[in-house]
Enzyme design. Structure first.
Site, short mmCIF file in Angstrom:
data_model
loop_
_atom_site.label_atom_id
_atom_site.label_comp_id
_atom_site.label_asym_id
_atom_site.label_seq_id
_atom_site.Cartn_x
_atom_site.Cartn_y
_atom_site.Cartn_z
N GLY A 2 5.65 5.64 2.26
CA GLY A 2 4.28 5.24 1.95
C GLY A 2 3.32 6.41 2.13
CG ASP A 20 8.43 -0.96 -8.86
OD1 ASP A 20 9.48 -0.86 -8.20
OD2 ASP A 20 7.81 -2.04 -8.99
CB THR A 40 9.36 6.34 -0.53
OG1 THR A 40 9.71 4.96 -0.56
CG2 THR A 40 9.94 7.05 -1.73
CB SER A 49 0.72 4.42 -8.93
OG SER A 49 1.27 4.20 -7.64
N GLY A 107 -3.28 -2.85 -9.54
CA GLY A 107 -2.28 -3.45 -10.40
C GLY A 107 -0.96 -2.70 -10.40
N GLY A 127 7.51 -7.26 -12.30
CA GLY A 127 8.97 -7.19 -12.08
C GLY A 127 9.33 -5.74 -11.89
CE LYS A 128 10.57 -4.69 -5.62
NZ LYS A 128 9.44 -3.75 -5.43
N GLY A 129 12.04 -4.04 -12.41
CA GLY A 129 12.72 -3.42 -13.54
C GLY A 129 11.73 -3.05 -14.63
P1 ADP Z 1 7.18 0.87 -1.85
O1 ADP Z 1 6.06 0.65 -2.82
O2 ADP Z 1 8.54 0.68 -2.46
O3 ADP Z 1 7.01 0.19 -0.53
P2 ADP Z 1 6.23 3.33 -0.59
O4 ADP Z 1 5.13 2.55 0.02
O5 ADP Z 1 7.12 4.11 0.31
O6 ADP Z 1 7.17 2.45 -1.55
O7 ADP Z 1 5.54 4.34 -1.65
C1 ADP Z 1 6.29 5.08 -2.58
C2 ADP Z 1 5.63 6.41 -2.81
O8 ADP Z 1 4.30 6.22 -3.33
C3 ADP Z 1 5.42 7.27 -1.56
O9 ADP Z 1 6.57 8.03 -1.25
C4 ADP Z 1 4.24 8.15 -2.00
O10 ADP Z 1 4.71 9.14 -2.90
C5 ADP Z 1 3.39 7.16 -2.78
N1 ADP Z 1 2.41 6.47 -1.91
C6 ADP Z 1 2.43 5.19 -1.48
N2 ADP Z 1 1.37 4.90 -0.71
C7 ADP Z 1 0.63 6.04 -0.65
C8 ADP Z 1 -0.62 6.41 -0.02
N3 ADP Z 1 -1.34 5.55 0.71
N4 ADP Z 1 -1.05 7.69 -0.19
C9 ADP Z 1 -0.37 8.59 -0.92
N5 ADP Z 1 0.81 8.30 -1.54
C10 ADP Z 1 1.29 7.05 -1.42
#
Ligand code: ADP
Length: 314
Positions: free
Chosen positions: A230, A260, A228, A290, A295, A45-47
């Site tokens: 990714g 999260d 963000t 993370s 997980g 859960g995101k929260g």
């Molecule tokens: P969500 O999980 O909400 O889709 P994102 O995929 O944008 O969010 O990821 C959130 C943050 O986690 C990114 O801004 C970055 O800091 C980190 N992150 C996510 N995926 C990667 C990756 N493949 N390599 C490095 N950092 C990552």
């Protein structure tokens, strides 16, 4: 610079779920039974993910949410408390179950998910009103959108009246536009690419598109938008300056809950007096780290690991 006196505390409002995960050779056809001995339960859960992250990063976190009378609810409550979150204000509706996701994963990594929000869907604006003592000046209100939208808007309005700092992680993106009075009450909004597209209408393929979406979020009234991207890093608008944070190179194996972990770390860092720039750096590091562990709540890095990773890069 953010002109706000943070008191180290966070009120987190959002969903708490249990993920029931079976890994199997192939996904069952209708009527078929597939047997596996690979089964695990994971708090999610995101929260819940954001509250645990913020507590692990050193903030004093109170969770406000609703659980049920089932065994999963009891386990979720205990696990969250064991990681340092104050769970004493989580409401219990004995007639309901916790939010449950039943996730099947096959040998190729494809999945099929069934989900019930359970008790999460029954946290009402009236519940917020009855617990309005949680809305204290100096606290951060950290919100995600997996619960009733009216409850969320009610909480944001109350936080605005009480002089709280509001961070909204609009995940999943709301199905209708924000009421016009909401954006000016929100200090930080942190969508990912698809949420930013849903809110602004801008298709985001690169940082230039993200900057256009940031401008739209500013026009809507959000004070400090952060998008963000990714593995492409993130873009933020700090005091009318667009600031880019580069992606961090890690061995990514599972991006579950990266967003999260990012939001929980951002909130915890601000609450503990870090500048917005440093808080975004730390969140970027924590989000990236993370993804190196499988997980959701299992992948939250310790504050020491986040700082070491950050120092190594400087
Ligand atoms: P969500 O999980 O909400 O889709 P994102 O995929 O944008 O969010 O990821 C959130 C943050 O986690 C990114 O801004 C970055 O800091 C980190 N992150 C996510 N995926 C990667 C990756 N493949 N390599 C490095 N950092 C990552």
């Amino acid at each position: 610079m953010i002109d706000f006196k943070f008191n180290g505390e966070i009120l987190c409002i959002g969903s708490i779920n249990m993920d029931l995960v079976m890994v199997m050779d192939h996904l069952p056809e209708p009527g078929e039974t597939v047997v596996t001995d690979n089964f695990n339960t994971y708090p999610g859960g995101k929260g819940g993910n954001q509250a645990v992250t913020a507590a692990v990063q050193g903030a004093k976190v109170t969770m406000f949410s609703k659980l049920g009378g089932d065994g999963f609810s009891k386990e979720l409550l205990e696990k969250m408390a064991s990681r340092g979150v104050d769970t004493s204000r989580i409401l219990i509706d004995r007639e309901k179950t916790a939010g449950i996701a039943i996730i099947r994963v096959d040998s190729k990594g494809q999945n099929s998910i069934s989900f019930t929000p359970g008790s999460n869907a029954f946290l009402t604006p009236g519940d917020v009103l009855e617990n309005s003592d949680l809305f204290v000046p100096g606290r951060i209100l950290l919100l995600t959108m997996e619960i009733n939208l009216e409850t969320i808007y009610h909480a944001i309005r109350l936080a605005g009246q009480r002089g709280m700092f509001v961070i909204v992680d609009p995940a999943p993106a709301p199905s209708r536009p924000f009421p016009a009075d909401i954006p000016p009450l929100v200090d930080v909004i942190k969508p990912n690419e698809s949420e930013a597209r849903a809110i602004t209408g801008v298709e985001i393929k690169n940082k230039a598109d993200a900057k256009v979406a940031i401008e739209r979020l500013k026009k809507m009234g959000f004070k400090l938008p952060v998008i963000t991207l990714g593995d492409k890093g993130l873009v933020a608008c700090i005091e009318d300056r667009i600031v880019e944070f580069p992606p961090l190179s890690v061995e990514c194996i599972d991006t579950t809950a990266a967003g999260d972990v990012f939001s929980g770390t951002l909130a915890a860092s601000l609450a503990q007096g870090c500048s917005i720039e440093r808080s975004l750096e730390l969140a970027n590091c924590a989000g990236a780290l993370s993804t190196t562990i499988a997980g959701a709540q299992t992948s939250i890095p310790s504050p020491e690991r986040v700082r070491q990773f950050m120092d190594k890069r400087m």
